[in-house]
Motif scaffolding. Structure first.
Motif, short mmCIF file in Angstrom:
data_model
loop_
_atom_site.label_atom_id
_atom_site.label_comp_id
_atom_site.label_asym_id
_atom_site.label_seq_id
_atom_site.Cartn_x
_atom_site.Cartn_y
_atom_site.Cartn_z
N UNK A 1 0.86 -1.18 0.00
CA UNK A 1 0.00 0.00 0.00
C UNK A 1 0.90 1.23 0.00
N UNK A 2 0.88 2.02 -1.11
CA UNK A 2 1.78 3.17 -1.22
C UNK A 2 1.21 4.43 -0.56
N UNK A 3 0.90 4.32 0.72
CA UNK A 3 0.36 5.45 1.48
C UNK A 3 1.11 5.55 2.81
N UNK A 4 1.29 6.76 3.30
CA UNK A 4 2.05 6.97 4.53
C UNK A 4 1.23 6.72 5.79
N UNK A 5 -0.03 6.33 5.62
CA UNK A 5 -0.90 6.18 6.79
C UNK A 5 -1.69 4.87 6.78
N UNK A 6 -1.18 3.84 6.10
CA UNK A 6 -1.89 2.56 6.03
C UNK A 6 -0.87 1.43 6.04
N UNK A 7 -1.35 0.22 6.29
CA UNK A 7 -0.47 -0.93 6.31
C UNK A 7 -1.18 -2.17 5.79
N UNK A 8 -0.41 -3.23 5.62
CA UNK A 8 -0.93 -4.53 5.19
C UNK A 8 -0.58 -5.55 6.28
N UNK B 1 -9.15 10.78 7.31
CA UNK B 1 -9.05 11.91 6.38
C UNK B 1 -9.04 11.50 4.91
N UNK B 2 -8.66 10.25 4.63
CA UNK B 2 -8.54 9.80 3.24
C UNK B 2 -9.01 8.35 3.12
N UNK B 3 -10.27 8.13 2.75
CA UNK B 3 -10.77 6.76 2.67
C UNK B 3 -10.49 6.05 1.35
N UNK B 4 -9.81 6.70 0.43
CA UNK B 4 -9.50 6.08 -0.86
C UNK B 4 -8.06 5.59 -0.85
N UNK B 5 -7.89 4.29 -1.05
CA UNK B 5 -6.55 3.68 -1.01
C UNK B 5 -6.29 2.89 -2.28
N UNK B 6 -5.04 2.82 -2.65
CA UNK B 6 -4.58 1.98 -3.75
C UNK B 6 -3.71 0.89 -3.15
N UNK B 7 -3.88 -0.32 -3.65
CA UNK B 7 -3.06 -1.44 -3.22
C UNK B 7 -2.42 -2.04 -4.47
N UNK B 8 -1.13 -2.24 -4.41
CA UNK B 8 -0.39 -2.80 -5.54
C UNK B 8 0.00 -4.23 -5.21
N UNK B 9 -0.25 -5.12 -6.15
CA UNK B 9 0.13 -6.52 -6.00
C UNK B 9 1.12 -6.84 -7.11
N UNK B 10 2.24 -7.45 -6.74
CA UNK B 10 3.25 -7.82 -7.72
C UNK B 10 3.71 -9.26 -7.46
N UNK B 11 4.41 -9.82 -8.43
CA UNK B 11 4.80 -11.23 -8.36
C UNK B 11 6.21 -11.39 -8.91
N UNK B 12 7.00 -12.17 -8.22
CA UNK B 12 8.33 -12.55 -8.71
C UNK B 12 8.33 -14.08 -8.81
N UNK B 13 8.51 -14.58 -10.02
CA UNK B 13 8.50 -16.01 -10.24
C UNK B 13 9.84 -16.66 -10.00
N UNK B 14 9.78 -17.92 -9.62
CA UNK B 14 11.02 -18.64 -9.32
C UNK B 14 11.41 -19.59 -10.42
#
Length: 129
Positions: free
Chosen positions: A34-41, A116-129
């Motif tokens: 999550x590319x936000x300074x006020x949220x976590x995963x 203050x900001x209820x709209x969030x973006x979440x990025x999902x990425x994958x690295x294959x082995x």
């Protein structure tokens, strides 16, 4: 990228989105960020009260008052900026044959106490082995 509205819940279950994302991939690592300074995963059990317990615990640890140096926004907003130090902004999950290797009761959730900001973006990425 996933758009998430946190205006109704402080935690949002992302597990189904993560499973869909991993489905067509083989073995590797899935990162949820999550590319936000006020949220976590976080990874935790949902639906049995643990998600609400997490929010209650974080609100006790990070009270909304005037103690914070970071003071713009709503009262106590500085607490929101401390949250990612406790709940990291990303998790990495091993994936095998397109399936995230989560435990039986584990879910991937967005944690957002910021009113203050209820709209969030979440990025999902994958690295294959």
């Amino acid at each position: 990228m996933i758009d998430v509205d946190t205006s109704r819940r402080r935690t949002v279950d992302l597990t189904d989105a993560v499973r869909r994302f991993c489905r067509s991939r083989g073995d590797g690592l899935c990162n949820v960020f999550v590319p936000h300074a006020t949220a976590g995963i976080a990874i935790l059990e949902t639906g049995a009260g643990s998600d609400d317990d997490l929010v209650d615990t974080l609100e006790r640890l990070l009270p909304r008052d005037d103690r914070y140096r970071h003071s713009h926004g709503s009262p106590g907003h500085g607490a929101d900026h401390v949250l990612p130090g406790i709940v990291a902004p990303s998790v990495t999950i091993p994936v095998q044959a397109g399936q995230p290797l989560l435990g039986t009761w584990q879910s991937v959730v967005l944690v957002d106490l910021n009113r203050d900001n209820p709209r969030r973006n979440v990025r999902i990425s994958f690295v294959g082995g």
